[in-house]
Design a protein around this motif. Structure first.
Motif, PDB file in Angstrom:
ATOM      1  N   ALA A  52     -55.390  64.162  19.945  1.00 43.93           N
ATOM      2  CA  ALA A  52     -56.612  64.030  20.258  1.00 43.93           C
ATOM      3  C   ALA A  52     -56.627  64.371  21.422  1.00 43.93           C
ATOM      4  O   ALA A  52     -55.852  64.471  22.804  1.00 43.93           O
ATOM      5  CB  ALA A  52     -56.714  62.878  20.003  1.00 43.93           C
ATOM      6  N   ALA A  53     -58.495  65.462  21.531  1.00 38.20           N
ATOM      7  CA  ALA A  53     -59.013  65.114  22.608  1.00 38.20           C
ATOM      8  C   ALA A  53     -59.257  64.895  23.493  1.00 38.20           C
ATOM      9  O   ALA A  53     -59.621  63.267  22.952  1.00 38.20           O
ATOM     10  CB  ALA A  53     -59.922  66.566  22.031  1.00 38.20           C
ATOM     11  N   GLU A  54     -59.103  64.476  24.578  1.00 43.07           N
ATOM     12  CA  GLU A  54     -59.151  63.321  25.512  1.00 43.07           C
ATOM     13  C   GLU A  54     -60.479  63.556  26.128  1.00 43.07           C
ATOM     14  O   GLU A  54     -60.582  64.257  26.180  1.00 43.07           O
ATOM     15  CB  GLU A  54     -58.335  63.516  26.777  1.00 43.07           C
ATOM     16  N   ILE A  55     -61.117  62.305  25.826  1.00 42.24           N
ATOM     17  CA  ILE A  55     -62.869  62.324  26.511  1.00 42.24           C
ATOM     18  C   ILE A  55     -62.819  62.087  26.522  1.00 42.24           C
ATOM     19  O   ILE A  55     -62.235  60.538  27.564  1.00 42.24           O
ATOM     20  CB  ILE A  55     -63.501  61.729  25.313  1.00 42.24           C
ATOM     21  N   CYS A  56     -63.269  62.609  28.267  1.00 44.33           N
ATOM     22  CA  CYS A  56     -62.842  62.145  30.212  1.00 44.33           C
ATOM     23  C   CYS A  56     -63.686  60.962  30.424  1.00 44.33           C
ATOM     24  O   CYS A  56     -63.846  60.643  31.425  1.00 44.33           O
ATOM     25  CB  CYS A  56     -63.177  63.749  30.828  1.00 44.33           C
ATOM     26  N   THR A  57     -64.795  60.339  29.940  1.00 50.25           N
ATOM     27  CA  THR A  57     -65.672  59.657  30.057  1.00 50.25           C
ATOM     28  C   THR A  57     -65.705  58.472  29.743  1.00 50.25           C
ATOM     29  O   THR A  57     -66.794  57.522  29.818  1.00 50.25           O
ATOM     30  CB  THR A  57     -67.051  60.093  30.906  1.00 50.25           C
ATOM     31  N   ASP A  58     -64.988  58.299  28.374  1.00 54.20           N
ATOM     32  CA  ASP A  58     -64.840  56.792  27.309  1.00 54.20           C
ATOM     33  C   ASP A  58     -64.357  55.642  27.349  1.00 54.20           C
ATOM     34  O   ASP A  58     -64.524  54.924  26.975  1.00 54.20           O
ATOM     35  CB  ASP A  58     -65.557  57.324  25.948  1.00 54.20           C
ATOM     36  N   GLY A  59     -63.281  55.929  28.644  1.00 55.56           N
ATOM     37  CA  GLY A  59     -62.391  54.300  28.877  1.00 55.56           C
ATOM     38  C   GLY A  59     -61.337  54.283  28.149  1.00 55.56           C
ATOM     39  O   GLY A  59     -60.849  53.187  27.830  1.00 55.56           O
ATOM     40  N   LEU A  60     -61.463  55.741  26.346  1.00 54.59           N
ATOM     41  CA  LEU A  60     -59.812  55.355  25.708  1.00 54.59           C
ATOM     42  C   LEU A  60     -59.148  56.052  26.869  1.00 54.59           C
ATOM     43  O   LEU A  60     -59.106  57.245  26.632  1.00 54.59           O
ATOM     44  CB  LEU A  60     -60.682  55.682  24.488  1.00 54.59           C
ATOM     45  N   ASP A  61     -58.000  55.363  26.217  1.00 55.31           N
ATOM     46  CA  ASP A  61     -56.432  56.839  25.755  1.00 55.31           C
ATOM     47  C   ASP A  61     -56.942  57.362  24.275  1.00 55.31           C
ATOM     48  O   ASP A  61     -56.296  57.403  23.596  1.00 55.31           O
ATOM     49  CB  ASP A  61     -55.380  55.897  26.256  1.00 55.31           C
ATOM     50  N   ASN A  62     -57.411  58.523  24.689  1.00 54.95           N
ATOM     51  CA  ASN A  62     -57.588  59.258  23.212  1.00 54.95           C
ATOM     52  C   ASN A  62     -56.315  60.296  22.558  1.00 54.95           C
ATOM     53  O   ASN A  62     -56.633  60.131  21.328  1.00 54.95           O
ATOM     54  CB  ASN A  62     -58.798  60.148  22.994  1.00 54.95           C
ATOM     55  N   ASN A  63     -55.695  60.413  22.770  1.00 57.72           N
ATOM     56  CA  ASN A  63     -54.123  60.952  22.694  1.00 57.72           C
ATOM     57  C   ASN A  63     -52.899  60.408  22.397  1.00 57.72           C
ATOM     58  O   ASN A  63     -51.990  61.115  22.637  1.00 57.72           O
ATOM     59  CB  ASN A  63     -54.334  62.833  24.187  1.00 57.72           C
ATOM     60  N   CYS A  64     -53.377  59.066  23.320  1.00 64.19           N
ATOM     61  CA  CYS A  64     -52.042  58.129  23.286  1.00 64.19           C
ATOM     62  C   CYS A  64     -50.791  58.494  23.870  1.00 64.19           C
ATOM     63  O   CYS A  64     -49.905  58.905  23.651  1.00 64.19           O
ATOM     64  CB  CYS A  64     -51.485  57.896  21.645  1.00 64.19           C
ATOM     65  N   ASP A  65     -50.967  59.214  25.230  1.00 64.28           N
ATOM     66  CA  ASP A  65     -49.858  59.514  26.304  1.00 64.28           C
ATOM     67  C   ASP A  65     -50.116  58.330  27.101  1.00 64.28           C
ATOM     68  O   ASP A  65     -49.739  58.997  27.914  1.00 64.28           O
ATOM     69  CB  ASP A  65     -50.473  60.655  26.688  1.00 64.28           C
ATOM     70  N   GLY A  66     -50.709  57.863  27.196  1.00 65.21           N
ATOM     71  CA  GLY A  66     -50.962  56.242  28.003  1.00 65.21           C
ATOM     72  C   GLY A  66     -51.583  56.316  30.038  1.00 65.21           C
ATOM     73  O   GLY A  66     -51.864  56.215  30.722  1.00 65.21           O
ATOM     74  N   LEU A  67     -52.545  57.889  29.324  1.00 61.21           N
ATOM     75  CA  LEU A  67     -53.538  57.990  30.451  1.00 61.21           C
ATOM     76  C   LEU A  67     -55.190  58.268  29.686  1.00 61.21           C
ATOM     77  O   LEU A  67     -55.087  58.860  29.101  1.00 61.21           O
ATOM     78  CB  LEU A  67     -52.547  59.214  31.587  1.00 61.21           C
ATOM     79  N   ILE A  68     -56.147  57.618  30.559  1.00 58.60           N
ATOM     80  CA  ILE A  68     -57.057  56.924  30.355  1.00 58.60           C
ATOM     81  C   ILE A  68     -58.222  58.167  31.447  1.00 58.60           C
ATOM     82  O   ILE A  68     -57.600  58.277  32.200  1.00 58.60           O
ATOM     83  CB  ILE A  68     -57.410  55.577  30.277  1.00 58.60           C
ATOM     84  N   ASP A  69     -59.186  58.467  30.423  1.00 58.61           N
ATOM     85  CA  ASP A  69     -60.196  59.774  31.429  1.00 58.61           C
ATOM     86  C   ASP A  69     -59.702  60.325  32.584  1.00 58.61           C
ATOM     87  O   ASP A  69     -58.948  61.159  31.922  1.00 58.61           O
ATOM     88  CB  ASP A  69     -61.056  59.025  31.624  1.00 58.61           C
ATOM     89  N   ARG A  70     -60.073  59.874  33.430  1.00 59.53           N
ATOM     90  CA  ARG A  70     -60.052  61.518  34.878  1.00 59.53           C
ATOM     91  C   ARG A  70     -58.212  60.757  35.032  1.00 59.53           C
ATOM     92  O   ARG A  70     -57.891  62.256  35.139  1.00 59.53           O
ATOM     93  CB  ARG A  70     -60.858  61.219  35.343  1.00 59.53           C
ATOM     94  N   ALA A  71     -57.321  60.353  34.911  1.00 57.84           N
ATOM     95  CA  ALA A  71     -55.632  59.931  35.029  1.00 57.84           C
ATOM     96  C   ALA A  71     -55.410  60.824  33.893  1.00 57.84           C
ATOM     97  O   ALA A  71     -53.974  61.160  34.389  1.00 57.84           O
ATOM     98  CB  ALA A  71     -55.311  59.029  34.705  1.00 57.84           C
ATOM     99  N   ASP A  72     -56.008  61.791  32.817  1.00 57.62           N
ATOM    100  CA  ASP A  72     -55.134  62.323  31.753  1.00 57.62           C
ATOM    101  C   ASP A  72     -55.391  64.047  32.605  1.00 57.62           C
ATOM    102  O   ASP A  72     -56.196  64.280  32.519  1.00 57.62           O
ATOM    103  CB  ASP A  72     -55.721  61.947  30.492  1.00 57.62           C
ATOM    104  N   PRO A  73     -54.036  64.695  32.722  1.00 59.27           N
ATOM    105  CA  PRO A  73     -54.125  66.162  32.951  1.00 59.27           C
ATOM    106  C   PRO A  73     -55.023  66.673  32.393  1.00 59.27           C
ATOM    107  O   PRO A  73     -55.810  67.502  32.803  1.00 59.27           O
ATOM    108  CB  PRO A  73     -52.687  66.902  33.130  1.00 59.27           C
ATOM    109  N   THR A  74     -55.346  66.396  31.193  1.00 58.28           N
ATOM    110  CA  THR A  74     -56.245  67.657  30.399  1.00 58.28           C
ATOM    111  C   THR A  74     -57.610  67.652  30.541  1.00 58.28           C
ATOM    112  O   THR A  74     -58.640  68.053  30.469  1.00 58.28           O
ATOM    113  CB  THR A  74     -56.680  67.010  28.618  1.00 58.28           C
ATOM    114  N   CYS A  75     -57.991  65.929  31.815  1.00 58.28           N
ATOM    115  CA  CYS A  75     -59.148  66.354  32.290  1.00 58.28           C
ATOM    116  C   CYS A  75     -60.267  66.695  33.077  1.00 58.28           C
ATOM    117  O   CYS A  75     -60.202  67.151  33.574  1.00 58.28           O
ATOM    118  CB  CYS A  75     -60.193  64.509  32.160  1.00 58.28           C
ATOM    119  N   THR A  76     -58.615  67.303  33.432  1.00 56.99           N
ATOM    120  CA  THR A  76     -58.559  68.253  35.352  1.00 56.99           C
ATOM    121  C   THR A  76     -58.183  69.526  35.044  1.00 56.99           C
ATOM    122  O   THR A  76     -58.462  70.629  35.592  1.00 56.99           O
ATOM    123  CB  THR A  76     -57.814  67.930  35.990  1.00 56.99           C
TER     124      THR A  76
END
Length: 664
Positions: A52-76
């Motif tokens: 799934a696409a990581e939504i960078c402001t919803d407080g959820l780990d959308n793509n199940c990679d263990g990283l949430i929001d801006r901690a997820d590389p896809t958000c940068t």
């Protein structure tokens, strides 16, 4: 003995085979996102699954990679977002148009271009410094302002802001309409043509009705009203707003401004209003919005402020000093403590949000709706509530057709509100013949009330001055505001229902804009007020009138209780299927006799007696669409088989029911 051992062995083998069968069952995909529970890190939320696409402001780990929001590389990695629409977003890099990164992309009032509010505990301008620690709070740019030079001091620096305000509905009290069934696309508003079941219309009564206008006394359409008529302090100084009133010369200002020879101390107070400028507080807003209709909580029913009501009773609790989350969880000073503009976000002095009984849309670009999901992201899709708590799974079945307010506003009028207004009588119940002088009409009030629920597609049919009034057979009254929608069109919302007794021209059925100045501040004689109103409308003062009942539905948005208070039983209590309920009135009734409906699938069976039992047993397999039993479908949202489908025989195997919808 051998026989016993053999039987025992067979039992063990069968048990093992049975266990193997269970283990080999097909994996489940509870949220229907295409990923089964074995791989899905949250199988109760369709927004969450691997890939799934990581939504960078919803407080959820959308793509199940263990990283949430801006901690997820896809958000940068070039993901552009401006969730709060304030012109600043995330990230700030060449792949996006945002020159600066927003430190809070859920609140439009917080961004790198905002002014630091020096007493709210928030880093408003995203510079890492809060309140007085911010250099912006070190000096007061308004320290040299004086009352004598107000508002020219403001204009000297903020000409653009004056121009923005001069183009807003807050100032004009009329605006473009985008969601009206009645003359949509025309200019409508309280300054001219809107009619309600409270003070009817402003015609003839600018002095009283205009007290809450954000001007300095003149009507906005007065040829002499230039930009100096805009009253900045009404919104930007709390003490000024609370002291503001109509002076003898017709201007709007604190009473001190009307003193002929003010003392040095009094001048210091007046100068202080112009020197202490802040973002609007709740008091700035509630001074007018909570006291609409003539008193605290009188009009809206879901807004109030501490003070006194029309009868002089002291009100100990209100949205401005609320420390009880059950009163209003959003404005609770011990928790969220939200300001009005946290939800009613302003851009260029235009805002969003309006009730169903209001006409103009202030900001045509952003529309009229305040959306809960701006802060409560993900709760508007199936699985969103389940992801937030195990006890919220049932709510996800409702999000497509039930507005958040319907579940989260369990009652209103936590401070007593008006339910009926009768202009024929004074506030004490005596005839309004002028004997007791001017005053308020007779009110019927109530508190701790249950909302009325109606489907609303966000279009309203609101009466305008000069319309022919048409009685509503459903209520027996003449409507001044109606939310439009039904079970197949719109969402279920909670409303305050209110009536009024007011005059109507007998010959052409047009509601009379009774001259409220004559009534409220003049003679107090209702006959004179009616005659003056007739003349104002172009009729002779002797034109025959009759007294009729009008009514209105007003959307409830405030007074949200904590989520734990949501009680499904308020709609889904122990309702027997044989009893006609409020839900049936809303369109949920069976389309035929219960036994006939059930005989589509069952020959002889003890029929379920309550709603939970009935709905639980039709959710088996791929599920049955509501149209089997009701006159509406939910197949688009929930899937399943419809009686119009070719495979309806999967369920119907005895006495087919005539479904007229299938032939349309």
């Amino acid at each position: 003995m051998r026989k016993f051992i053999l039987c025992s062995a067979l039992v063990l083998v069968m048990t093992a085979l049975s266990g193997a069968a269970v283990m080999a069952a097909k994996p489940v995909d509870n949220d229907g996102d295409g990923v089964t529970e074995r791989s899905d890190c949250n199988d109760n939320n369709a927004l969450i699954y691997p890939g799934a696409a990581e939504i960078c402001t919803d407080g959820l780990d959308n793509n199940c990679d263990g990283l949430i929001d801006r901690a997820d590389p896809t958000c940068t990695a070039g993901v552009c977002s401006d969730a709060d629409g304030d012109g600043y977003g995330f990230p700030a890099d060449p792949s996006c148009s945002y020159t600066q990164e927003d430190c809070n992309d859920t609140l439009a009032s917080i961004n790198p271009g905002a002014s630091e509010v020096c007493d709210n505990g928030v880093d408003d301008n995203c510079d890492g410094l809060t309140d007085t620690a911010d250099p912006a709070c070190g000096t007061n740019p308004h320290a040299s302002n004086t009352w004598q030079n107000y508002p020219l001091d403001c204009l000297s620096c903020h000409d653009q802001q004056f121009n923005e305000m001069a183009d807003s509905t807050h100032y004009w009290w009329v605006g473009d309409t985008t969601e009206m069934a009645n003359q949509n696309g025309t200019l409508q508003g309280k300054l001219t043509n809107s009619v309600n079941s409270y003070c009817i219309n402003i015609l003839g009564d600018w002095p009283v009705c205009g007290k809450c206008h954000v001007g300095r006394g003149k009507r906005p359409d007065d040829p002499q009203a230039d930009k100096t008529n805009i009253d900045c302090l009404a919104c930007h100084n709390e003490d000024y707003a609370m002291a503001r009133t109509r002076l003898a010369d017709g201007s709007m200002a604190p009473s001190l401004a009307g003193v002929e020879n003010p003392t040095a101390e009094e001048l210091q107070v007046l100068d202080g209003y112009t020197q202490n400028i802040n973002a609007p507080t709740r008091k700035n807003c509630l001074k007018c919005h909570a006291f609409a209709g003539g008193g605290n909580a009188v009009k809206r029913g879901d807004l109030s402020m501490s003070g006194t009501d029309l009868h002089g009773a002291t009100l100990l609790e209100g949205t401005d000093n609320n420390s009880d989350p059950n009163f209003d969880v959003h404005m609770n000073v011990m928790a969220s403590d939200l300001k009005c503009q946290s939800c009613h976000v302003f851009q260029n002095h235009k805002t969003i949000g309006r009730g169903s009984d209001l006409r103009p849309t202030d900001d045509l670009a952003r529309g009229s709706e305040v959306k809960c999901v701006t802060c409560h992201a993900g709760f508007d899709v199936d699985g969103g509530h389940a992801a937030a708590g195990a006890n919220r799974t049932d709510a996800d079945r409702h999000v497509s057709k039930v507005a958040c307010q319907s579940c989260h506003i369990d009652h209103y009028a936590k401070v007593a509100t008006e339910l009926n207004r009768d202009w024929r009588y004074s506030h004490d119940g005596t005839p309004a013949d002028g004997t007791n002088g001017p005053g308020h009409p007779e009110l019927t009030i109530g508190e701790d009330l249950s909302p009325v629920y109606k489907f609303w597609n966000r279009l309203s049919d609101n009466y305008l001055l000069g319309d022919v009034a048409v009685i509503d057979p459903e209520t027996g009254a003449y409507p001044t505001s109606r939310p439009i929608g039904d079970i197949n069109d719109g969402k279920l919302y909670p409303f305050k229902y209110k009536t009024g007794v007011q005059p109507m021209v007998s010959s052409d059925s047009k509601l009379v804009a009774l001259d409220t100045y004559e009534y409220l501040a003049g003679s107090g004689d209702v006959d004179q007020a009616v005659q003056s109103g007739l003349v104002n409308m172009g009729y002779p003062s002797t034109e025959p009138v009759e007294w009729v009942t009008t009514d209105t539905y007003q959307l409830l948005n405030h007074g949200i209780a904590p989520a734990a208070n949501v009680d499904c039983a308020k709609c889904h209590g122990d309702l027997d299927l044989a009893t006609f309920s409020e839900l049936d009135n809303l369109g949920y009734a069976l389309k035929g006799p219960k036994a006939q409906i059930c005989s589509q699938c069952h020959r002889e069976k003890n029929l379920k007696s309550d709603h939970p039992g009935m709905h639980n047993h039709v959710d088996k397999g791929v599920g049955m669409d509501c149209l089997f039993c009701h006159s509406f479908s939910r197949q688009e949202e929930r899937g399943g088989i419809s009686p119009c489908d070719s495979n309806a025989t999967d369920f119907v195997d005895t006495n087919p029911f005539a479904h007229p919808e299938c032939s349309q």
